[in-house]
Design a protein around this motif. Structure first.
Motif, mmCIF file in Angstrom:
data_model
loop_
_atom_site.group_PDB
_atom_site.id
_atom_site.type_symbol
_atom_site.label_atom_id
_atom_site.label_comp_id
_atom_site.label_asym_id
_atom_site.label_seq_id
_atom_site.Cartn_x
_atom_site.Cartn_y
_atom_site.Cartn_z
ATOM 1 N N ARG A 13 0.866 -1.177 0.000
ATOM 2 C CA ARG A 13 0.000 0.000 0.000
ATOM 3 C C ARG A 13 0.903 1.227 0.000
ATOM 4 O O ARG A 13 1.683 1.440 0.918
ATOM 5 N N VAL A 14 0.792 2.036 -1.052
ATOM 6 C CA VAL A 14 1.603 3.249 -1.154
ATOM 7 C C VAL A 14 1.107 4.253 -0.127
ATOM 8 O O VAL A 14 -0.082 4.574 -0.077
ATOM 9 N N THR A 15 2.040 4.750 0.708
ATOM 10 C CA THR A 15 1.674 5.694 1.768
ATOM 11 C C THR A 15 2.237 7.086 1.518
ATOM 12 O O THR A 15 1.885 8.020 2.226
ATOM 13 N N GLY A 16 3.112 7.211 0.534
ATOM 14 C CA GLY A 16 3.666 8.524 0.248
ATOM 15 C C GLY A 16 4.514 8.504 -1.016
ATOM 16 O O GLY A 16 5.132 7.496 -1.346
ATOM 17 N N PHE A 91 5.883 2.839 1.288
ATOM 18 C CA PHE A 91 4.775 1.888 1.283
ATOM 19 C C PHE A 91 4.799 1.033 2.531
ATOM 20 O O PHE A 91 5.811 0.926 3.219
ATOM 21 N N GLU A 92 3.647 0.444 2.810
ATOM 22 C CA GLU A 92 3.565 -0.522 3.895
ATOM 23 C C GLU A 92 3.322 -1.889 3.269
ATOM 24 O O GLU A 92 2.648 -2.006 2.241
ATOM 25 N N VAL A 93 3.909 -2.904 3.873
ATOM 26 C CA VAL A 93 3.737 -4.276 3.405
ATOM 27 C C VAL A 93 2.603 -4.905 4.195
ATOM 28 O O VAL A 93 2.620 -4.918 5.425
#
Length: 102
Positions: A13-16, A91-93
């Motif tokens: 999930r792209v966070t920035g 991103f978060e995994v």
């Protein structure tokens, strides 16, 4: 990246997203790029190569001197000295199938 959705085991999930100059990389971002550290008493040395002992004083230096230079060499517009603009993706995994993520 190129597999049926049902076969995915993790999701990113792209966070920035941001643009920055290569040489503005932070120590934390350099560490996230995969440089490694060895402790020698109260001192730490860094390397961006698995095949050699750490000899550099910072994660940033290890990333620029080893990882980036190994990838792009002394290319006129991509070298460390050229200090190109780069895109930084954070991103978060998520260790779930993409269909299970909200």
């Amino acid at each position: 990246m190129f597999m049926p959705r049902w076969a995915s085991r993790l999701t990113l999930r792209v966070t920035g997203i941001r643009a920055e100059r290569l040489q503005d990389i932070s120590e934390a971002d350099a560490q996230a790029e995969g440089v490694r550290k060895e402790e020698f008493g109260r001192h730490s040395l860094w390397s961006g190569r698995d095949t050699e002992r750490p000899t550099l004083p910072s994660a940033k230096r290890a990333f620029l001197d080893h990882i980036w230079t190994d990838l792009y060499g002394e290319h006129e517009t991509k070298s460390v000295d050229a200090n190109p603009w780069v895109w930084v993706y954070e991103f978060e995994v998520i260790r779930k199938n993409v269909g299970e993520v909200n």
